[in-house]
Design a protein around this motif. Structure first.
Motif, short mmCIF file in Angstrom:
data_model
loop_
_atom_site.label_atom_id
_atom_site.label_comp_id
_atom_site.label_asym_id
_atom_site.label_seq_id
_atom_site.Cartn_x
_atom_site.Cartn_y
_atom_site.Cartn_z
N ASN A 328 0.82 -1.22 -0.13
CA ASN A 328 0.32 -0.19 0.31
C ASN A 328 1.05 1.51 -0.19
O ASN A 328 0.20 1.99 0.61
N GLN A 330 1.79 5.34 -1.31
CA GLN A 330 1.27 6.33 -0.62
C GLN A 330 0.19 6.41 -2.10
O GLN A 330 -0.35 6.93 -2.30
N TYR A 331 1.31 5.61 -4.22
CA TYR A 331 0.50 6.21 -4.50
C TYR A 331 -1.08 5.61 -4.91
O TYR A 331 -1.26 5.91 -6.06
N ILE A 333 -3.02 5.45 -2.87
CA ILE A 333 -4.14 5.56 -1.63
C ILE A 333 -4.63 6.72 -2.11
O ILE A 333 -3.82 8.04 -1.90
N LYS A 335 -5.83 10.61 -1.41
CA LYS A 335 -5.16 11.88 -0.76
C LYS A 335 -6.45 12.64 -0.28
O LYS A 335 -6.11 13.50 1.68
#
Length: 368
Positions: A328, A330-331, A333, A335
């Motif tokens: 998982n 950051q890209y 997820i 934002k």
């Protein structure tokens, strides 16, 4: 005297640690990912009207190719924290047909891995299937079969007034009861047997019935799926009591649900796994608050990979389970907005990735 014995003990421990540090291991990543509506733009004889250029999703060729690009990026990176190579085995679900998989494995980020495909069309009412991708240089399939999941709705289903139905029940109310009436068409279970660098491995890929109609009402369908998965495992064990079995999938249930705990018989701790048993490393991860998807701000782990008892033995002269993870970065997820923190999925203005995070395990073997 005591001091000399203590020093000798330290020397022995140091020698053992040094020997282990010098050992080299062969590592393979095994992954599962819900591709979330991987449909092409061609009108096929399945329930794909929503995913056509003139359909509800306005699914154009440009969006389709962006989806393929996004999935390829994720698949090529799963597990690279401990293994620089892309996964050797990838189970997937929500796949329209073999054609979309052929397009996927030709993506620039996946092409170097030279993936083969095992896929069968399922009778699922949404027209989606499960499949296995495998790196041809490491895994050689010798047999495969799609095992149907035979479940039925109750003929004596009670009438319910629309004003009392929940939002979930309105989605698909013909799936809420089990009986001997009309069949509920869902995904088959895929079994692939092959050789991973010369060692026999059995892979079971699942996508169990959804929670449409409500979790409680639809639970018997997933419990039946869990029992079917267990039945497949037992049939393999009868042929080979030391069989290495990997059962993976989007189970639409958590690690604690009856379908997993009783149907499959999965255990949270290695020491609890007896002969012919199966270990689920994702149960402990769920207890620690990890999640692969979210619904109404509650996270859970529906995507799981379980391994048979021979894969958790301590002898690493053949492939063994090492550890598991949820991919998982950051890209993947969301934002901002209402779904901040959720997996970044397809939306009206953006082609995302999936509404699930992928999961993976490592298999390791001591090199001679």
């Amino acid at each position: 005297m005591r001091i000399s014995k203590l020093i000798a003990l330290f020397i022995v421990i140091f020698a053992i640690q040094s020997a282990n540090a010098q050992k080299k291991f062969s590592v393979h990543t095994v992954a599962f990912y819900n591709f979330e509506n991987l449909f092409d733009t061609i009108n096929n004889p399945n329930n794909d009207e929503e995913w056509l250029p003139n359909g509800a999703q306005n699914w154009t060729s440009k969006k389709y190719h962006k989806k393929l690009e996004n999935l390829a990026r994720v698949l090529s990176e799963i597990g690279t924290g401990e293994n620089p190579h892309a996964p050797t085995l990838i189970g997937g679900c929500e796949i329209e047909n073999r054609g979309v998989l052929e397009d996927l494995v030709k993506q620039p980020k996946l092409l170097p891995s030279d993936y083969g495909i095992v896929h069968y069309d399922s009778p699922d009412k949404r027209g989606i299937d499960v499949a296995l991708l495998y790196q041809k240089k490491h895994f050689k399939p010798v047999s495969s079969i799609n095992v149907p999941l035979m479940i039925y709705r109750d003929e004596k289903k009670e009438e319910k007034s629309k004003d009392k139905e929940s939002e979930d029940e309105k989605e698909d109310k013909d799936k809420v009861e089990v009986g001997n009436g009309e069949r509920v068409y869902t995904r088959d279970i895929l079994l692939v047997t092959g050789y991973l660098d010369g060692e026999e491995v059995n892979v079971i890929v699942n996508h169990w019935p959804s929670r449409s109609g409500g979790e409680k009402k639809s639970s018997p369908f997933r419990e039946a799926a869990g029992r079917q998965c267990r039945k497949i495992m037992d049939s393999i064990y009868k042929i080979n009591p030391n069989a290495k079995i990997i059962a993976m999938g989007d189970l639409n249930d958590g690690t604690y649900n009856k379908s997993v705990k009783e149907g499959v018989g999965a255990k949270r701790k290695k020491e609890e796994v007896k002969e012919f048993g199966i270990y689920n490393p994702f149960e402990q991860m769920a207890r620690e608050g990890n999640a692969t998807l979210f619904h109404r701000d509650a996270g859970d782990i529906f995507d799981q990979i379980m391994v048979s008892e021979p894969l958790i033995r301590n002898d690493y002269t053949s492939f063994r389970y090492w550890k598991a993870g949820i991919y998982n970065p950051q890209y993947l997820i969301q934002k901002t907005g209402q779904y901040k923190g959720y997996p970044l999925r397809h939306g009206a203005n953006e082609v995302g990735f999936s509404d699930h995070f992928p999961v993976y395990i490592y298999l390791i073997k001591e090199m001679k």
